[in-house]
Enzyme design. Structure first.
Site, PDB file in Angstrom:
ATOM      1  N   ASP A  16      -1.976   1.364  -2.699  1.00 22.83           N
ATOM      2  CA  ASP A  16      -1.228   2.191  -3.653  1.00 22.83           C
ATOM      3  C   ASP A  16      -0.083   2.921  -2.963  1.00 22.83           C
ATOM      4  O   ASP A  16      -0.193   3.289  -1.790  1.00 22.83           O
ATOM      5  CB  ASP A  16      -2.200   3.189  -4.305  1.00 22.83           C
ATOM      6  CG  ASP A  16      -1.650   3.751  -5.600  1.00 22.83           C
ATOM      7  OD1 ASP A  16      -0.595   3.268  -6.070  1.00 22.83           O
ATOM      8  OD2 ASP A  16      -2.263   4.685  -6.148  1.00 22.83           O
ATOM      9  N   ASN A  18       3.415   1.928  -3.293  1.00 23.18           N
ATOM     10  CA  ASN A  18       4.633   1.146  -3.048  1.00 23.18           C
ATOM     11  C   ASN A  18       5.822   1.713  -3.826  1.00 23.18           C
ATOM     12  O   ASN A  18       6.938   1.803  -3.308  1.00 23.18           O
ATOM     13  CB  ASN A  18       4.439  -0.319  -3.476  1.00 23.18           C
ATOM     14  CG  ASN A  18       3.413  -1.038  -2.639  1.00 23.18           C
ATOM     15  OD1 ASN A  18       2.989  -0.533  -1.617  1.00 23.18           O
ATOM     16  ND2 ASN A  18       3.013  -2.224  -3.075  1.00 23.18           N
ATOM     17  N   ARG A  29      11.621  -0.346  -7.190  1.00 24.41           N
ATOM     18  CA  ARG A  29      10.166  -0.456  -7.001  1.00 24.41           C
ATOM     19  C   ARG A  29       9.764  -1.756  -6.303  1.00 24.41           C
ATOM     20  O   ARG A  29       8.894  -1.763  -5.443  1.00 24.41           O
ATOM     21  CB  ARG A  29       9.449  -0.372  -8.363  1.00 24.41           C
ATOM     22  CG  ARG A  29       9.510   1.007  -9.003  1.00 24.41           C
ATOM     23  CD  ARG A  29       8.742   1.005 -10.321  1.00 24.41           C
ATOM     24  NE  ARG A  29       7.354   0.627 -10.105  1.00 24.41           N
ATOM     25  CZ  ARG A  29       6.403   1.475  -9.690  1.00 24.41           C
ATOM     26  NH1 ARG A  29       6.699   2.728  -9.476  1.00 24.41           N
ATOM     27  NH2 ARG A  29       5.176   1.056  -9.511  1.00 24.41           N
ATOM     28  N   HIS A  33       7.167  -3.080  -2.987  1.00 31.03           N
ATOM     29  CA  HIS A  33       6.156  -4.147  -2.907  1.00 31.03           C
ATOM     30  C   HIS A  33       6.457  -5.087  -1.735  1.00 31.03           C
ATOM     31  O   HIS A  33       5.548  -5.545  -1.048  1.00 31.03           O
ATOM     32  CB  HIS A  33       6.090  -4.931  -4.215  1.00 31.03           C
ATOM     33  CG  HIS A  33       5.692  -4.082  -5.398  1.00 31.03           C
ATOM     34  ND1 HIS A  33       4.664  -3.171  -5.336  1.00 31.03           N
ATOM     35  CD2 HIS A  33       6.194  -3.995  -6.655  1.00 31.03           C
ATOM     36  CE1 HIS A  33       4.545  -2.562  -6.516  1.00 31.03           C
ATOM     37  NE2 HIS A  33       5.462  -3.040  -7.331  1.00 31.03           N
ATOM     38  N   GLU A  63      -4.537  -4.322 -15.830  1.00 29.54           N
ATOM     39  CA  GLU A  63      -3.685  -3.308 -16.472  1.00 29.54           C
ATOM     40  C   GLU A  63      -2.225  -3.418 -16.020  1.00 29.54           C
ATOM     41  O   GLU A  63      -1.323  -2.939 -16.710  1.00 29.54           O
ATOM     42  CB  GLU A  63      -4.204  -1.898 -16.143  1.00 29.54           C
ATOM     43  CG  GLU A  63      -5.541  -1.533 -16.786  1.00 29.54           C
ATOM     44  CD  GLU A  63      -6.754  -2.202 -16.130  1.00 29.54           C
ATOM     45  OE1 GLU A  63      -6.648  -2.577 -14.939  1.00 29.54           O
ATOM     46  OE2 GLU A  63      -7.786  -2.357 -16.800  1.00 29.54           O
ATOM     47  N   LEU A 127     -12.229 -14.727   9.233  1.00 33.84           N
ATOM     48  CA  LEU A 127     -12.140 -13.651   8.235  1.00 33.84           C
ATOM     49  C   LEU A 127     -11.945 -14.268   6.852  1.00 33.84           C
ATOM     50  O   LEU A 127     -11.197 -15.232   6.712  1.00 33.84           O
ATOM     51  CB  LEU A 127     -10.931 -12.774   8.584  1.00 33.84           C
ATOM     52  CG  LEU A 127     -10.537 -11.677   7.596  1.00 33.84           C
ATOM     53  CD1 LEU A 127     -11.455 -10.457   7.781  1.00 33.84           C
ATOM     54  CD2 LEU A 127      -9.099 -11.233   7.805  1.00 33.84           C
TER      55      LEU A 127
END
Ligand code: FPP
Length: 243
Positions: A16, A18, A29, A33, A63, A127
Site C-alpha cells: 500500500d 503507491n 498514480r 505503481h 474492489e 520460493l
C-alpha cells in the site's frame, strides 16, 4: 545456548502507498505503481535469500475494479510488462509463480501472461510467489462454500465431513501454509479483504513506509520484528519451553 532465528515460512504483503508516494512527488498514480514494481523485485530476492518459502503479494483486489479505468489499465500493463521482463530472472532464482484470483474478467493478453508465467516457472524450488490478482477473501470464502455445498448435494461428502481442513482445501490457497507474517505498508492498519481465514494466527506488522520505499532493509527489519514475537496459538508457553 544461542537460539536460532525464527524465519517465517510464509510472508504475505499488502503493498500500500503507491498513490501517496506518487502524489508526494507530483507524479501520476501509475508512476507510483511502476516504482512499486521495483520493490516487488527487491522483496522477492530478499525473501529467497532469507529462506522464506512462500511470499503472497496483494497486487489487485476485487474492489480495485472501482478505480479509474486509466489506473486499472496501467496496473494490467505493468503486470504484463513484469511477466515479460522478469520471467527469466525468476526462473534463474528458482521462483515458482502462482496467480491467485478470479480470472473471468481479465483480457486475453493478461490471461496469456498468467498462463505463461505459471508454466515457465512451474519447476521453481526455492520460493513460491503467489500474486493475488482480482482477489478478495470474502469472495474466495463464498466460492469455497458454494463448492462444498455442491459436493454435499451431490453426495460426495457428508455435512459432518465439513471441517477446517476441508474448508482450507477448498480455498484458492489450498496446499499453501497459512501466512506467519502479514505486512501492510503505508501506516494503514487494516486487512482489507485479504486472507481473512488464513490470517487467523498470523503476526501483523504495519510499517509507516510507503510501498515504493520498502526494499531489502525494510523486509529484513520485518523479519527481525517477527523473530522477536512470541507466538502462542491460543496456548500457554511454559517458562522452560523453547519459544
Ligand atoms: C496499493 O497502493 C497498490 C496497488 C493497488 C497496486 C499494487 C501494484 C504494484 C505494486 C505493481 C505491480 C505488481 C505486480 C506484481 C503486478 P495504492 O494505489 O492504494 O496507494 P494509496 O493508498 O497511496 O493511494
Amino acid at each position: 545456548m544461542s537460539k536460532e532465528r525464527t524465519i517465517p515460512k510464509h510472508v504475505a504483503i499488502i503493498m500500500d502507498g503507491n498513490g501517496r508516494w506518487a502524489k508526494q512527488r507530483g507524479k501520476e498514480r501509475h508512476e507510483g505503481h511502476i516504482a512499486g514494481a521495483e520493490s516487488v523485485t527487491a522483496v522477492i530476492r530478499a525473501a529467497g535469500d532469507a529462506g522464506v518459502d512462500y511470499v503472497t503479494l496483494y497486487a489487485f483486489s476485487t474492489e480495485n475494479w472501482g478505480r479509474p479505468e486509466a489506473e486499472i489499465n496501467a496496473i494490467m500493463e505493468l503486470f504484463c510488462y513484469m511477466v515479460a521482463s522478469r520471467t527469466e530472472e525468476l526462473v534463474k532464482e528458482g521462483v515458482k509463480v502462482r496467480i491467485m484470483g478470479e480470472r473471468s474478467r481479465f483480457s486475453p493478453k493478461v490471461l496469456s501472461m498468467i498462463e505463461s508465467i505459471e508454466t515457465t516457472t512451474a519447476e521453481g524450488k526455492k520460493l513460491t510467489l503467489i500474486i493475488a490478482f482480482n482477489y478478495s477473501s470474502r469472495r474466495e470464502m463464498l466460492l469455497a462454500a458454494q463448492e462444498i455445498a455442491r459436493r454435499a448435494v451431490a453426495g460426495e461428502i457428508k455435512v459432518e465431513d465439513i471441517d477446517e481442513e476441508l474448508f482450507s482445501n477448498s480455498l484458492m490457497t489450498a496446499g499453501i501454509p497459512d501466512p506467519d507474517l502479514i505486512i501492510r505498508t503505508s501506516g494503514e492498519y487494516r486487512l482489507s479483504n485479504f486472507l481473512l481465514w488464513q490470517a487467523s494466527y498470523a503476526e501483523l506488522y504495519f510499517p509507516e513506509t510507503l510501498w515504493p520505499d520498502f526494499g531489502k532493509e525494510e523486509f529484513q527489519r520485518a523479519l527481525d520484528i517477527y523473530a522477536g514475537r512470541e507466538r502462542r496459538f491460543g496456548k500457554v508457553i511454559q517458562d522452560n519451553e523453547e519459544k
